[in-house]
Write an enzyme that holds these catalytic residues in place. Structure first.
Site, PDB file in Angstrom:
ATOM      1  N   GLU A  72     -23.137 -34.301 -12.768  1.00 24.36           N
ATOM      2  CA  GLU A  72     -21.837 -34.980 -12.915  1.00 24.36           C
ATOM      3  C   GLU A  72     -20.678 -34.312 -12.183  1.00 24.36           C
ATOM      4  O   GLU A  72     -19.617 -34.060 -12.773  1.00 24.36           O
ATOM      5  CB  GLU A  72     -21.511 -35.129 -14.410  1.00 24.36           C
ATOM      6  CG  GLU A  72     -22.621 -35.847 -15.167  1.00 24.36           C
ATOM      7  CD  GLU A  72     -22.337 -36.047 -16.656  1.00 24.36           C
ATOM      8  OE1 GLU A  72     -21.433 -35.368 -17.184  1.00 24.36           O
ATOM      9  OE2 GLU A  72     -23.013 -36.869 -17.269  1.00 24.36           O
ATOM     10  N   GLU A 101     -31.719 -41.292 -16.639  1.00 25.27           N
ATOM     11  CA  GLU A 101     -31.286 -41.311 -18.051  1.00 25.27           C
ATOM     12  C   GLU A 101     -31.067 -42.737 -18.554  1.00 25.27           C
ATOM     13  O   GLU A 101     -30.135 -43.007 -19.308  1.00 25.27           O
ATOM     14  CB  GLU A 101     -29.992 -40.492 -18.235  1.00 25.27           C
ATOM     15  CG  GLU A 101     -30.104 -39.059 -17.767  1.00 25.27           C
ATOM     16  CD  GLU A 101     -28.863 -38.215 -18.033  1.00 25.27           C
ATOM     17  OE1 GLU A 101     -27.989 -38.638 -18.814  1.00 25.27           O
ATOM     18  OE2 GLU A 101     -28.770 -37.102 -17.459  1.00 25.27           O
TER      19      GLU A 101
END
Ligand code: XIL
Length: 375
Positions: free
Chosen positions: A168, A284
């Protein structure tokens, strides 16, 4: 008793009547029994038929406490990823103190089932121990970062298929440089923290595919277009200066209530990543349903259709190596904490329901994998 449970009890064959009666007697809050593992092939087999993989995140408590879930994880998953046990706060809770026991329990479970394991994650702005944040500064940052990666990636050397080296890193709202998120790492080391991390990982475990894992590139809306653009820019910069990044993880935390799913935009994004010579992994996958009504059949159908459209667009590209969902069963999902439904009902974001029965989302993933061209 929910209407669904009453219907399923009424439909119970005679042999199951004692169980059905026991359940009814146990009252409305009694959990339904775990569904048995189906005889038909699991998602891993569907993926393997197209030379892809399927796997899921495993919350580590399940390793000791949830044999029912584990039986299904064995049957459905060819790859596992720890939900927490490979994060910094878990692996190095104190300076100089490494705790590999939980991660190793997951490794042993996977090895016993011939499942591969991906590492998540070396560098992130969350799940960092307080001692690290206290010490992190321009003078100390490089040693802390490269020392940790050498120790951790070195510990698992040769045993993990991927490392999410940086998780991220993009947040264009934080301003320059490069749309990078304003994190303790960026503040201590500048954009070069990514270079350091990737080189350290390549040295410590050259065989693990080195990835940037990112969320929020899923929809044709302005702020997500900016995230896609900035990620592509960052990747091009990294590659131009010889940083050994090899793949991109698309987290795919989807939202069944979001209408701006545009398959053309998605396919182009994946093609742009692939044109840089990089692989892609869906890391994910899960589907929020907090924008949808309570009705279970309605939610399950919408979640499945939404994921199918997203996966069809992404899996059409042979650079996409496989898919992992962030959990296998609705019995536990981070979304219930992160985005709780206003009506208090649990979300239904994963392939199996809370009783471990295959849901429409399971079928959607199986069908998307079956329809994907083998690379
Ligand atoms: C989440 C876990 O699921 C939670 O149990 C934990 O408390 C916080 O992290 N993106 C990621 C994952 O990369 O590491 C996050 O996992 C979910 C969002």
């Amino acid at each position: 008793m929910t209407p669904l449970r009453r219907r399923s009890l009424l439909a119970a064959p005679a042999a199951l009547l004692p169980l059905a009666r026991a359940l009814a007697a146990a009252g409305p809050d009694a959990p339904e029994p775990d569904a048995p593992v189906p005889e038909t092939p699991g998602l891993a087999a569907h993926a393997a038929a197209r030379r892809r993989f399927y796997g899921s995140a495993l919350y580590e408590d399940a390793l000791a406490a949830d044999p029912g879930l584990l039986a299904h994880v064995r049957a459905e998953c060819g790859m596992l990823v720890g939900e927490y046990s490979f994060k910094w706060a878990s692996l190095q809770p104190q300076p100089g103190v490494f705790r590999f026991a939980t991660a190793e329990t997951l490794m042993a479970f996977a090895a016993a089932n011939r499942q591969r394991v991906r590492g998540h994650t070396l560098v992130w702005h969350e799940a960092n121990p307080q001692w690290l944040l206290d010490r992190l500064a321009p003078a100390t940052g490089e040693r802390l970062l490269t020392g940790y990666i050498a120790a951790v990636a070195g510990h698992f050397r040769g045993r993990l298929v991927h490392w999410d080296v940086v998780n991220e890193p993009i947040h264009p709202e934080d301003g320059p440089p490069f749309g990078l998120r304003d994190t303790p790492w960026l503040r201590a080391l500048g954009p070069g923290y990514l270079d350091l991390a990737f080189h350290a990982c390549a040295a410590a475990d050259p065989g693990a595919l080195r990835m940037i894992n990112e969320f929020g590139g899923d929809y044709a809306i302005d702020w997500q277009q900016r995230r896609r653009d900035k990620l592509l820019e960052l990747l091009a910069h990294l590659l131009a200066r010889g940083v050994p990044v090899q793949a991109v993880g698309l987290q795919a935390h989807l939202d069944a209530g979001e209408r701006a799913l545009n398959q053309t935009v998605l396919a182009r994004f994946v093609a742009d990543i692939a044109s840089l010579g990089l692989k892609v992994v869906v890391t994910e996958l899960d589907v929020r349903d907090d924008g949808l009504p309570a009705d279970i059949a309605v939610r399950d159908a919408a979640v499945a259709a939404h994921a199918r459209a997203w996966l069809d667009a992404v899996l059409a590209n042979p650079a996409v190596l496989g898919v992992l969902s962030w959990g296998l069963s609705d019995r536990r999902s981070w979304l219930d904490q992160r985005f709780p439904r206003a009506d208090g009902l649990p979300q239904r974001p994963l392939p199996l329901d809370a009783s471990l029965r295959r849901k429409p989302l399971w079928s959607a993933i199986a069908a998307a994998l079956a329809g994907a061209p083998a690379p």
